[in-house]
Design a protein around this motif. Sequence first.
Motif, short mmCIF file in Angstrom:
data_model
loop_
_atom_site.label_atom_id
_atom_site.label_comp_id
_atom_site.label_asym_id
_atom_site.label_seq_id
_atom_site.Cartn_x
_atom_site.Cartn_y
_atom_site.Cartn_z
N ALA A 55 1.04 -1.21 -0.02
CA ALA A 55 0.06 -0.02 0.04
C ALA A 55 0.82 1.31 0.07
CB ALA A 55 -1.06 0.12 1.20
N THR A 56 0.42 2.32 -0.73
CA THR A 56 1.37 3.47 -1.07
C THR A 56 1.33 4.13 0.32
OG1 THR A 56 0.59 3.27 -3.40
CG2 THR A 56 1.37 5.53 -2.52
N GLU A 57 0.07 4.63 0.96
CA GLU A 57 0.32 5.75 1.81
C GLU A 57 1.12 5.59 3.09
OE1 GLU A 57 -2.11 4.52 0.65
OE2 GLU A 57 -3.92 5.79 0.22
N PRO A 58 1.14 4.41 3.81
CA PRO A 58 2.16 4.14 4.95
C PRO A 58 3.56 4.21 4.30
CG PRO A 58 0.84 2.14 4.27
CD PRO A 58 0.24 3.22 3.59
N ILE A 59 3.97 3.66 3.11
CA ILE A 59 5.38 3.35 2.83
C ILE A 59 5.81 5.08 2.44
CG2 ILE A 59 6.79 2.85 1.26
CD1 ILE A 59 5.34 0.20 1.11
N GLU A 60 5.12 5.75 1.99
CA GLU A 60 5.47 7.00 1.54
C GLU A 60 5.68 7.92 2.71
OE1 GLU A 60 4.17 7.20 -3.09
OE2 GLU A 60 3.04 8.46 -1.57
N ALA A 61 4.49 7.65 3.95
CA ALA A 61 4.59 8.53 4.74
C ALA A 61 5.43 8.12 6.08
CB ALA A 61 3.02 8.58 5.46
N ASN A 62 6.27 6.91 5.61
CA ASN A 62 7.52 6.66 6.69
C ASN A 62 6.47 5.97 7.72
OD1 ASN A 62 9.51 5.88 7.91
ND2 ASN A 62 10.59 7.71 8.30
N HIS A 63 5.47 5.58 7.71
CA HIS A 63 4.65 4.74 8.72
C HIS A 63 4.84 3.08 8.66
CE1 HIS A 63 1.35 7.86 9.82
NE2 HIS A 63 2.85 8.40 10.04
N TYR B 185 6.74 4.26 -5.83
CA TYR B 185 6.07 5.12 -4.87
C TYR B 185 6.84 6.48 -5.42
CZ TYR B 185 5.09 0.83 -2.45
OH TYR B 185 4.88 -0.54 -1.97
N SER B 186 6.22 7.71 -4.64
CA SER B 186 6.53 8.60 -5.08
C SER B 186 7.82 9.18 -4.61
CB SER B 186 5.57 9.80 -4.52
OG SER B 186 5.97 11.06 -4.46
N SER B 187 9.04 9.36 -5.32
CA SER B 187 10.33 9.87 -4.69
C SER B 187 10.26 11.18 -4.04
CB SER B 187 11.13 9.87 -6.05
OG SER B 187 10.91 10.89 -7.03
N THR B 188 9.31 12.09 -4.35
CA THR B 188 9.24 13.15 -3.65
C THR B 188 8.77 12.94 -2.19
OG1 THR B 188 8.65 14.52 -5.64
CG2 THR B 188 8.11 15.59 -3.47
N GLU B 189 7.74 12.06 -2.05
CA GLU B 189 7.23 11.76 -0.73
C GLU B 189 8.35 10.98 -0.03
OE1 GLU B 189 4.46 12.73 0.83
OE2 GLU B 189 4.19 14.18 -1.00
N VAL B 190 9.17 10.16 -0.67
CA VAL B 190 9.96 9.39 0.27
C VAL B 190 11.21 10.23 0.38
CG1 VAL B 190 11.73 7.49 0.12
CG2 VAL B 190 9.47 7.25 -1.07
N ARG B 191 11.62 11.15 -0.24
CA ARG B 191 12.72 12.04 0.02
C ARG B 191 12.12 12.92 1.45
NH1 ARG B 191 13.84 12.59 -5.55
NH2 ARG B 191 12.25 14.41 -5.63
N ARG B 192 10.97 13.33 1.14
CA ARG B 192 10.58 14.31 2.48
C ARG B 192 10.33 13.36 3.63
NH1 ARG B 192 5.72 15.37 0.31
NH2 ARG B 192 6.27 17.63 -0.49
N ASN B 193 10.11 12.21 3.63
CA ASN B 193 9.48 11.72 4.99
C ASN B 193 10.87 10.79 5.35
OD1 ASN B 193 7.01 12.93 5.22
ND2 ASN B 193 6.43 11.40 3.58
N TYR B 194 11.74 10.46 4.64
CA TYR B 194 12.88 9.66 4.99
C TYR B 194 14.03 10.56 4.82
CZ TYR B 194 9.74 5.67 4.63
OH TYR B 194 8.58 4.81 4.77
N PRO B 195 14.41 11.20 6.04
CA PRO B 195 15.69 12.22 5.89
C PRO B 195 17.18 11.39 5.72
CG PRO B 195 14.58 12.25 7.98
CD PRO B 195 13.66 11.69 7.15
N GLY B 196 16.98 10.05 6.30
CA GLY B 196 17.97 9.47 6.30
C GLY B 196 17.97 8.25 5.40
N ARG B 197 17.58 8.13 4.09
CA ARG B 197 17.40 7.02 3.32
C ARG B 197 18.31 5.99 3.81
NH1 ARG B 197 15.73 7.86 -2.55
NH2 ARG B 197 15.15 5.97 -2.32
N GLU B 198 19.51 6.02 3.88
CA GLU B 198 20.48 5.01 4.13
C GLU B 198 20.53 4.39 5.44
OE1 GLU B 198 22.42 8.67 5.44
OE2 GLU B 198 21.01 8.03 3.92
N HIS B 199 19.65 5.09 6.38
CA HIS B 199 19.56 4.45 7.48
C HIS B 199 18.62 3.41 7.92
CE1 HIS B 199 21.39 8.68 9.09
NE2 HIS B 199 22.15 7.81 8.77
N PRO B 200 18.65 2.47 8.83
CA PRO B 200 17.66 1.39 9.08
C PRO B 200 16.34 1.96 9.24
CG PRO B 200 19.63 1.09 10.40
CD PRO B 200 19.78 2.31 9.71
N VAL B 201 15.11 1.65 8.73
CA VAL B 201 13.87 2.20 8.74
C VAL B 201 13.38 2.06 10.29
CG1 VAL B 201 11.51 1.80 8.30
CG2 VAL B 201 13.15 1.69 6.24
#
Length: 632
Positions: A492-500, A528-544
């Motif tokens: 599902a798109t929403e939780p992943i893009e929102a970093n939920h 998924y939206s790269s814009t939303e992912v960049r916005r909500n995952y400030p450290g994309r290389e860090h463990p979720v």
Amino acid sequence: MTCRCAPARVAQLLSGLSIALVIVGCNRDAAESPSADGQPGLAVREDRIDSPRRFSSGRLTIWWDRVPESVRKQAPAPSLDSNIRPADYIGPDACRSCHAEQHNRWSRHPHRWMNALANTQSVRGDFSGAATLLYLGGKATFFQEGDGYRMTLVRGSTKRTYRVNQTIGSRFFQYYVGRQLVGPETGGHKFYRNDHVLPFGYWIDEASWVPVVHIGTEFSDDKRTDPFGRPATEPPFFSQYNLECNYCHTTFPLGDMMIRQPYLIGQHAPFSLNLWTPDYLKSSHLELWNGERDPTMFPDDELTLVSTRMQGFAASDHAVSLGISCEACHLGSRQHAKNPKILPRFFPTAPELFVNGSSSAIDYGRTHTNVNWACGRCHTGERPAYAGGLSTWNSIEYTDARLGGCYSKLRCIDCHDPHTATAPGGWTRPPAETDRICLQCHTKFEPPESRTAHTHHPIGSSGSGCMSCHMPRINEGLQDVVRTHTIHSPTATEPIEANHLNACNLCHTDRPIAWTLEHLETWYGQAYSSTEVRRNYPGREHPVGTGWLQSDHESVRLVGLDALARTRSGWALPRMLEALDDPFLINRQFAARSIEAWLGLSLADVGYRFYMSSEERRPGIRRLRRLLVPEP
């Protein structure tokens, strides 16, 4: 306070003339409701008051004037029999002689003890007088006086003593209902007159007294009620038990419930129900309406008063039983008890009840929709939600289930035996057994090779189980994080893009979001939206997993820590210890339990208790950090 089990807003709605349109659903834009043939369909739930003479909620309408002829013509002729009036109910003891096995299992079920009079048989808390609780600079003491139970709160010169009248729950926690005996308010104050949920409960597994949680929406410490101060007299802090809680914790006749809580009864009703209220009251509550006056001549304020009086019905006076008993599901069964050949009906019937929307004769038996609606009359409501609309905490399991598509065929009793309590350790069915329930419909995944191609995990691994991905552990239960009842797609798109929370990283807590997105795209073609992912995952290389600990969404933080503890993520322990200082008391409670279970220690030994103030708990956290995270 508002009840954990369902919204208590009907009294407020009934007292006004406004029209309220409430929309809920998977994306908070719509809710799945049964269509006319009982199958799920995307629809809007409307709570509507045209006047005090008509109230509609979902598929239930309460008519104070005569049901219009246009509605009557659309309905089959009402039955002369009834199973919704108080006189139709006989109580659980009458079931024992013929249904001894079911009665014996039910008598040990948490439903049976969801509400009880406070006595030696029901009380689980330590009222020895030796047990105390220090909280917010005050002291609570729990003791017996004569044959009764008391709770005294003292801070400075202020003293409050409560008499415990009833218990709530018996499995994980036990909360208490009572009235104030001693306090600074004048003697005629509502605290002395009305039973309400008391501020401290007993945590059975931990054998300790704790502040109550989830009596309504949870707040950060600075917004929680101070039980030693003057109790607030408006929601969400002062919970009048009869008005706001007992309708799901006890067993009332269904006709009474239609008037008291139309939201609960109407939300998941399979067909449109129209209750002619004056006729029902004339047959069931002569003290409210004896039929001597024309209801069309009633002033509006008199009708509102009748509704308000029913809202406040005490279970001890009007319920079939305290606790949830046989006829909560089987409906009024007095005729069945007299003559076993007359089977109970699982759908309501009465001369004053008109049913619309059925394209064929109503089936009163143990049908898919009738059985599910039995659960849906209490396990329904609204909760705070994650991105995408999934609830953050449980007890509205059927509302959550309806947000997915599987409940067009699935029944609650396919997974849950309604007469047998879940084992003390929680859900104990092995994954292969629960998978078989899913595979009854999803037959294409029955071959092992097909399932492996679908899950990309070996058969028998945790990642191959249906529930692991489609019903992940994201709900705050009473003491543990439990599975959502919304069967949904892990892509599902929403939780992943929102970093939920997402099912992949609940197990693979150490992986960054880039790893997750790559696999979801490769395996399932999901983008998924790269814009939303960049916005909500400030450290994309860090463990979720550790990113969730920093979320501004309190439930994401709570479940994120639980996932790290379940996966024994020792590498994250320094960050996990920060959760013991979370601004939400319930987050600290779950964090403390998870860390203790994982590491096999007692935080009390280092001087930490989750309900301490910020200043009080920090020395314990420092000692724990020195013990578990030595300086390099």
